[in-house]
Design a protein around this motif. Structure first.
Motif, PDB file in Angstrom:
ATOM      1  N   THR A 232     -48.662 -11.420  11.599  1.00  0.00           N
ATOM      2  CA  THR A 232     -47.755 -10.475  11.986  1.00  0.00           C
ATOM      3  C   THR A 232     -48.547  -9.192  11.971  1.00  0.00           C
ATOM      4  O   THR A 232     -48.445  -8.440  13.079  1.00  0.00           O
ATOM      5  N   THR A 233     -49.510  -8.689  11.064  1.00  0.00           N
ATOM      6  CA  THR A 233     -50.100  -7.760  11.067  1.00  0.00           C
ATOM      7  C   THR A 233     -51.136  -7.507  12.228  1.00  0.00           C
ATOM      8  O   THR A 233     -51.183  -6.396  12.493  1.00  0.00           O
TER       9      THR A 233
ATOM     10  N   ASP B 130     -43.267 -13.118  17.469  1.00  0.00           N
ATOM     11  CA  ASP B 130     -43.729 -13.450  16.186  1.00  0.00           C
ATOM     12  C   ASP B 130     -43.017 -14.870  16.168  1.00  0.00           C
ATOM     13  O   ASP B 130     -41.679 -15.049  16.439  1.00  0.00           O
TER      14      ASP B 130
ATOM     15  N   ARG C 126     -49.184  -6.885  15.551  1.00  0.00           N
ATOM     16  CA  ARG C 126     -48.665  -5.443  15.518  1.00  0.00           C
ATOM     17  C   ARG C 126     -49.783  -4.799  15.800  1.00  0.00           C
ATOM     18  O   ARG C 126     -49.617  -3.818  16.930  1.00  0.00           O
TER      19      ARG C 126
ATOM     20  N   GLN D 188     -49.045  -1.946   7.349  1.00  0.00           N
ATOM     21  CA  GLN D 188     -49.491  -1.931   8.563  1.00  0.00           C
ATOM     22  C   GLN D 188     -51.199  -1.260   8.484  1.00  0.00           C
ATOM     23  O   GLN D 188     -51.289  -0.537   7.837  1.00  0.00           O
TER      24      GLN D 188
ATOM     25  N   ASP E 145     -38.644  -8.680  18.574  1.00  0.00           N
ATOM     26  CA  ASP E 145     -38.679  -8.385  17.116  1.00  0.00           C
ATOM     27  C   ASP E 145     -37.236  -8.915  16.440  1.00  0.00           C
ATOM     28  O   ASP E 145     -36.450  -7.989  16.283  1.00  0.00           O
TER      29      ASP E 145
ATOM     30  N   ILE F  58     -41.947  -6.458  12.969  1.00  0.00           N
ATOM     31  CA  ILE F  58     -42.900  -6.267  13.710  1.00  0.00           C
ATOM     32  C   ILE F  58     -43.248  -4.551  13.643  1.00  0.00           C
ATOM     33  O   ILE F  58     -44.096  -3.996  13.389  1.00  0.00           O
ATOM     34  N   PHE F  59     -42.004  -4.036  14.336  1.00  0.00           N
ATOM     35  CA  PHE F  59     -41.892  -2.536  14.221  1.00  0.00           C
ATOM     36  C   PHE F  59     -40.516  -2.318  13.658  1.00  0.00           C
ATOM     37  O   PHE F  59     -39.757  -2.081  14.412  1.00  0.00           O
TER      38      PHE F  59
END
Length: 345
Positions: A171-172, A243, A175, A140, A196, A201-202
């Protein structure tokens, strides 16, 4: 001094057998912080992938570009043990994930699995005899979406597609976009939902400072199309983040959500405009004018950074003549790379 056990590196290495843990923990902290992938192949040297170079792990914790018989190798039993540990010693319960080629770890890290397909009724029903693993370390990075946000969201919520090849940071960036938009980047707090499907993602149970947390709703384990429909129907989001879209079902769910007034930010695997338009679902969304911008992210030293931005549906491409990274994407599928120069996708 070793890195804190809570780092992305240590989260991934902790699922390895003891010998491999010792080998990897011997590398220096700067390398641990920049490592992207650990590639384990049965009876072959351990390969480490960084943003700008790739090398082999030595027995003394360094990285070399030269492959030799003296380098430590991953053993077949260690490949199997790593996969078993990643699955909580219940590989059978993860067969659906293995059918898709990977297993997701706590923290959003992903293990790509190479082995022998198990067929049942003409379809792949599982995987056996793993021979290679690719451990991708998720990180992250607060602020990584700043450039995309400043270009695409200056005038409020928009529909934006992030595109790029594997390891381009899609994805980074997605996010960080979700975190910042949910906290009020567009001038007010926005109601956000994240689909997700693979806990990437989280990830659940991921500790993060309050400034880096996502203040929105996360639908876990739903395939994209189903999750989008459920979010739109039950959560009243202003914007949905998802995503790796691409199927016709994904495209139809997004189109339906947009008809309900919901905005979308999504990612797709596509290296360039041509590969983007070869994907039927994405082509349908773009030709219908569903996305206001397509952002291509770079790799290597440019990972996570916009290298090309296609603005969709602009009335005058000349407004961006002075900026080399702006292009116009026509809603009919044609692409203008510069004023007066047209190619048909």
């Amino acid at each position: 001094m070793p890195i804190s056990p809570q780092t992305p590196f240590s989260q991934v290495v902790s699922i390895l057998p003891p010998r491999l843990q010792r080998l990897l923990n011997a590398i220096g902290d700067p390398l641990k912080k920049t490592l992207l992938e650990i590639r384990l192949r049965a009876n072959a040297p351990i390969q480490l992938v960084f943003s700008e170079h790739t090398g082999f792990l030595t027995g003394c914790g360094t990285v070399t570009a030269l492959c030799s018989e003296y380098l430590p190798c991953a053993e077949e039993k260690e490949i199997s043990e790593t996969l078993a540990r990643a699955c909580g010693y219940s590989v059978y319960s993860h067969q659906q994930d293995l059918c898709n080629g990977f297993v997701t770890l706590p923290g959003g890290h992903r293990i790509g699995v190479c082995g022998t397909a198990v067929h049942k009724g003409g379809a792949i029903a599982g995987l056996r005899d793993p021979t290679a693993l690719n451990l991708r370390i998720a990180r992250q990075i607060p602020g990584t979406a700043d450039r995309v946000l400043s270009v695409c969201f200056q005038n409020g919520l928009q529909n934006v597609l992030l595109a790029g090849p594997p390891m381009s940071g899609k994805t980074t960036v997605l996010r960080d976009m979700a975190v910042q938009i949910a906290k009020g980047y567009c001038g007010r707090l926005a109601t956000c939902a994240v689909i997700d499907a693979r806990d990437e993602i989280f990830p659940p149970n991921q500790d993060a400072p309050v400034s880096e947390r996502f203040f929105g709703d996360v639908l876990r384990g739903f395939e994209k199309a189903e999750g989008i429909a459920r979010a739109v129907r039950t959560l009243s989001p202003e914007i949905v983040f998802c995503d790796e879209i691409g199927t016709l079902e994904d495209a139809q769910a997004i189109a339906q959500g947009m008809l309900c007034g919901v905005h979308f930010a999504a990612t797709v695997h596509a290296e360039n405009e041509a590969s983007l338009f070869r994907r039927e679902g994405i082509r349908a969304l773009l030709t219908a004018g569903c996305f206001s911008a397509v952002v291509f992210l770079g790799t290597g030293a440019q990972v996570g950074k916009p290298v090309q931005i296609l603005q969709a549906g602009e009335s005058d491409v000349k407004s961006h003549e002075s900026s080399a990274d702006f292009y116009r994407l026509r809603m009919d599928g044609g692409v203008f790379f510069a004023p007066g120069t047209r190619t048909t996708a």
